[in-house]
Design a protein around this motif. Structure first.
Motif, PDB file in Angstrom:
ATOM      1  N   GLY A 181      -7.071  -2.021   6.487  1.00 17.25           N
ATOM      2  CA  GLY A 181      -6.891  -0.643   6.912  1.00 17.25           C
ATOM      3  C   GLY A 181      -7.703  -0.328   8.147  1.00 17.25           C
ATOM      4  O   GLY A 181      -8.818  -0.823   8.321  1.00 17.25           O
ATOM      5  N   ASN A 186       0.843  -1.200   0.000  1.00 17.92           N
ATOM      6  CA  ASN A 186       0.000   0.000   0.000  1.00 17.92           C
ATOM      7  C   ASN A 186       0.872   1.241   0.000  1.00 17.92           C
ATOM      8  O   ASN A 186       1.582   1.508   0.972  1.00 17.92           O
ATOM      9  CB  ASN A 186      -0.912  -0.001   1.227  1.00 17.92           C
ATOM     10  CG  ASN A 186      -1.711  -1.281   1.357  1.00 17.92           C
ATOM     11  OD1 ASN A 186      -2.782  -1.414   0.774  1.00 17.92           O
ATOM     12  ND2 ASN A 186      -1.179  -2.254   2.107  1.00 17.92           N
ATOM     13  N   SER A 214      -1.642   4.758  -3.377  1.00 17.51           N
ATOM     14  CA  SER A 214      -3.049   4.403  -3.600  1.00 17.51           C
ATOM     15  C   SER A 214      -3.916   4.753  -2.397  1.00 17.51           C
ATOM     16  O   SER A 214      -5.114   5.035  -2.556  1.00 17.51           O
ATOM     17  CB  SER A 214      -3.165   2.908  -3.903  1.00 17.51           C
ATOM     18  OG  SER A 214      -2.562   2.132  -2.878  1.00 17.51           O
ATOM     19  N   VAL A 215      -3.359   4.758  -1.191  1.00 20.99           N
ATOM     20  CA  VAL A 215      -4.183   5.059  -0.013  1.00 20.99           C
ATOM     21  C   VAL A 215      -4.569   6.535   0.041  1.00 20.99           C
ATOM     22  O   VAL A 215      -5.563   6.892   0.687  1.00 20.99           O
ATOM     23  CB  VAL A 215      -3.460   4.644   1.287  1.00 20.99           C
ATOM     24  CG1 VAL A 215      -3.153   3.153   1.296  1.00 20.99           C
ATOM     25  CG2 VAL A 215      -2.197   5.446   1.520  1.00 20.99           C
ATOM     26  N   PRO A 261      -2.303   1.261   7.102  1.00 18.81           N
ATOM     27  CA  PRO A 261      -2.588   1.440   5.676  1.00 18.81           C
ATOM     28  C   PRO A 261      -2.760   0.134   4.894  1.00 18.81           C
ATOM     29  O   PRO A 261      -2.528   0.094   3.699  1.00 18.81           O
ATOM     30  CB  PRO A 261      -1.348   2.196   5.195  1.00 18.81           C
ATOM     31  CG  PRO A 261      -0.251   1.659   6.049  1.00 18.81           C
ATOM     32  CD  PRO A 261      -0.871   1.401   7.396  1.00 18.81           C
ATOM     33  N   VAL A 266      -3.139   9.341   7.209  1.00 20.64           N
ATOM     34  CA  VAL A 266      -2.890   8.407   6.103  1.00 20.64           C
ATOM     35  C   VAL A 266      -1.453   8.550   5.608  1.00 20.64           C
ATOM     36  O   VAL A 266      -0.742   7.558   5.397  1.00 20.64           O
ATOM     37  CB  VAL A 266      -3.909   8.649   4.972  1.00 20.64           C
ATOM     38  CG1 VAL A 266      -3.469   7.987   3.675  1.00 20.64           C
ATOM     39  CG2 VAL A 266      -5.284   8.129   5.393  1.00 20.64           C
ATOM     40  N   LEU A 272      -4.813  -1.677   3.290  1.00 16.90           N
ATOM     41  CA  LEU A 272      -6.055  -1.873   2.541  1.00 16.90           C
ATOM     42  C   LEU A 272      -6.003  -3.147   1.699  1.00 16.90           C
ATOM     43  O   LEU A 272      -7.031  -3.793   1.474  1.00 16.90           O
ATOM     44  CB  LEU A 272      -6.319  -0.668   1.631  1.00 16.90           C
ATOM     45  CG  LEU A 272      -6.461   0.692   2.322  1.00 16.90           C
ATOM     46  CD1 LEU A 272      -6.759   1.768   1.290  1.00 16.90           C
ATOM     47  CD2 LEU A 272      -7.538   0.663   3.397  1.00 16.90           C
ATOM     48  N   TRP A 322      -7.700   6.768  -1.922  1.00 20.87           N
ATOM     49  CA  TRP A 322      -8.759   6.168  -1.106  1.00 20.87           C
ATOM     50  C   TRP A 322      -9.238   7.153  -0.032  1.00 20.87           C
ATOM     51  O   TRP A 322     -10.440   7.319   0.184  1.00 20.87           O
ATOM     52  CB  TRP A 322      -8.234   4.884  -0.458  1.00 20.87           C
ATOM     53  CG  TRP A 322      -9.138   4.338   0.599  1.00 20.87           C
ATOM     54  CD1 TRP A 322     -10.220   3.533   0.430  1.00 20.87           C
ATOM     55  CD2 TRP A 322      -9.053   4.606   2.015  1.00 20.87           C
ATOM     56  NE1 TRP A 322     -10.810   3.271   1.641  1.00 20.87           N
ATOM     57  CE2 TRP A 322     -10.125   3.913   2.625  1.00 20.87           C
ATOM     58  CE3 TRP A 322      -8.180   5.350   2.804  1.00 20.87           C
ATOM     59  CZ2 TRP A 322     -10.335   3.961   4.004  1.00 20.87           C
ATOM     60  CZ3 TRP A 322      -8.396   5.397   4.178  1.00 20.87           C
ATOM     61  CH2 TRP A 322      -9.462   4.698   4.765  1.00 20.87           C
TER      62      TRP A 322
END
Length: 490
Positions: free
Chosen positions: A353, A299, A302-303, A337, A371, A339, A306
């Motif tokens: 997550g 991850n 990309s988080v 993080p 994040v 996910l 999100w």
């Protein structure tokens, strides 16, 4: 008339392509988005033909934006997401969607493979993990036996695009390493590991150094793209190694952080140095007689996307700017993080997550800061794993889409306690690295002549006061994962 070189990166979220001239200037770039299918929990798939369609769309964009430069392409280099299982029948047709690097369905197969080959980590450079190729092939053999028996060829994502370009079944040492089927020391397929997975050498692609020609453009593709028949296609590299080539991380000790869809800390080594106990990946580099150690996180940037969706803030640059303006100290709000599960240091496909410590006053900027810090804490754990493996990182570059944020770079530098360098154009590292490999394959020029470090954009020194607070918070971060580990499995 000077030549140009085409670099194509088959990513997870997009196919990116660049045209680079002999002065290593970026003349044109294109990006075509990709979609990922998650039909069941832990699954992550893309159909290989989506990569080919997106590649052709990217080429159309390049030809329109820089027609003369594109027409002078002397060679093509390929980069791509690693570990994807692409199964083809005898006619080179995909038998099923490709199972991606962030797919977690094969945990039981990892245990079976590890039991069958107890010294697996020292042969293949890392212990069995669900996202790597071999366990996924065992999963298919168990759950889709009819499909598995039809498998004539196994490729990696970028190498499927190569097959379309050249008709050849070829990979490079880094993508071969990521299958968990390579004898890393000899840089060739391991008979023991192939046998443990019910595979034969004939099903595996030929391995070519990334700097070597690995095929030539087919006449039909050359005509469609407007390039000469027989244009060289280089061996290329998995995305992490292509990023290394792109920023000149070619010498022993060169280190960088990659912040793409996933994240890595990558360190070039001059010899094969496995240390599977820390879940560090010790893999063959795409360059001859070179290896690397890598902490792989599932991850990365990309988080951020999100979190923006979660908080209803579609303008990510604006949200990041407001988060930076609101920053006064590290957040007490913690974000795990995971996910898509996690690899280093947990090898846990079930991890998920978590936002911990929400209050009625929690704002979108507080969520975003937590994040960014959550990924930084994960990188700190990865940094500590590399140190335990005998590879301390005291300075690193940073590449990938996440590197565009100087604010995030400052957070990471202060969390890790090391200076971090950003290079000009580093967000397009893998595609640029692929173009460099194409040039070397076409011209035979020396690697250290072409793979130099780009101009420095800036160097971020760690804030020592923040580092102490981040170190303290990271203890809570690690403790939170340990407290929830069994709950994730349940």
């Amino acid at each position: 008339m000077t030549s140009t070189y085409l670099g194509i990166d088959i990513g997870t979220s997009a196919v990116k392509a660049v045209v680079v001239d002999e002065a290593q200037a970026l003349l044109a770039s294109a990006s075509v988005p990709l979609t990922t299918s998650r039909p069941h929990p832990l699954w992550s798939e893309q159909h290989p033909d989506q990569w080919w369609t997106a590649t052709n769309q990217a080429v159309v964009t390049l030809r329109q934006s820089a027609p003369e430069a594109f027409a002078r392409t002397a060679a093509i280099g390929l980069s791509g997401q690693m570990h994807g299982a692409v199964l083809l029948d005898a006619a080179d047709r995909p038998l099923c969607p490709a199972i991606l690097w962030n797919d977690g369905r094969a945990a039981a197969e990892c245990e079976a493979l590890q039991a069958a080959v107890p010294n697996l980590g020292h042969i293949a450079g890392v212990v069995a993990m669900p996202g790597l190729t071999a366990p996924k092939l065992l999963w298919l053999a168990r759950h889709e036996p009819a499909l598995f028996t039809q498998t004539a060829h196994i490729l990696l994502p970028k190498d499927y695009v190569r097959l379309k370009l050249t008709g050849n079944h070829v990979t490079d040492p880094t993508d071969a390493a990521g299958t968990l089927l390579l004898d890393e020391a000899s840089r060739d397929w391991s008979p023991e590991l192939l046998n443990a997975c019910g595979l034969t050498q004939a099903q595996m692609p030929r391995i070519s150094d990334g700097t070597a020609p690995a095929g030539r453009l087919l006449p039909a593709i050359a005509a469609e793209w407007g390039l000469p028949v027989g244009t060289i296609v280089a061996g290329g590299a998995g995305d992490a190694a292509a990023g290394a080539v792109g920023i000149g991380a070619i010498n022993c000790g060169d280190a960088f952080i990659s912040l793409g869809t996933s994240a890595q800390i990558f360190v070039t080594t001059g010899s094969y140095r496995p240390y599977p106990e820390t879940l560090i990946h010790s893999f063959a580099h795409t360059l001859p007689r070179t290896w690397f150690q890598m902490a792989a996180l599932l991850n990365g940037a990309s988080v951020v996307e999100w979190a923006a969706r979660l908080t209803g803030q579609p303008d990510i640059p604006d949200l990041l700017a407001r988060t930076e303006a609101a920053f006064t100290a590290p957040q007490r709000l913690l974000f795990l993080p995971y996910l898509a599960g996690e690899r280093t240091p947990h090898n846990d496909p079930h991890a998920r997550g978590v936002l911990f410590g929400l209050t009625p006053e929690t704002s979108p900027t507080a969520v975003m800061q937590s994040v960014l810090e959550g990924v930084a804490y994960s990188l700190l754990e990865a940094h500590d794993c590399l140190t335990a493996a005998g590879t301390p990182v005291t300075h690193a570059a940073i590449i990938g889409g996440g590197a565009r944020s100087l604010f995030w770079t400052r957070i990471i530098a202060s969390t890790l306690g090391i200076p971090i360098t950003r290079y000009t154009g580093s967000e397009s590292g893998p595609a640029f690295g692929a173009a460099r490999l194409a040039r070397i394959a076409a011209t035979g020029e020396a690697i250290d002549t072409i793979c130099t470090k780009p101009p420095t954009l800036d160097v971020t020194e760690p804030d020592r006061r923040l580092h102490e607070v981040y170190r303290e918070n990271s203890v809570r971060f690690r403790r939170l994962y340990r407290a929830l580990r069994e709950e994730f499995r349940a």
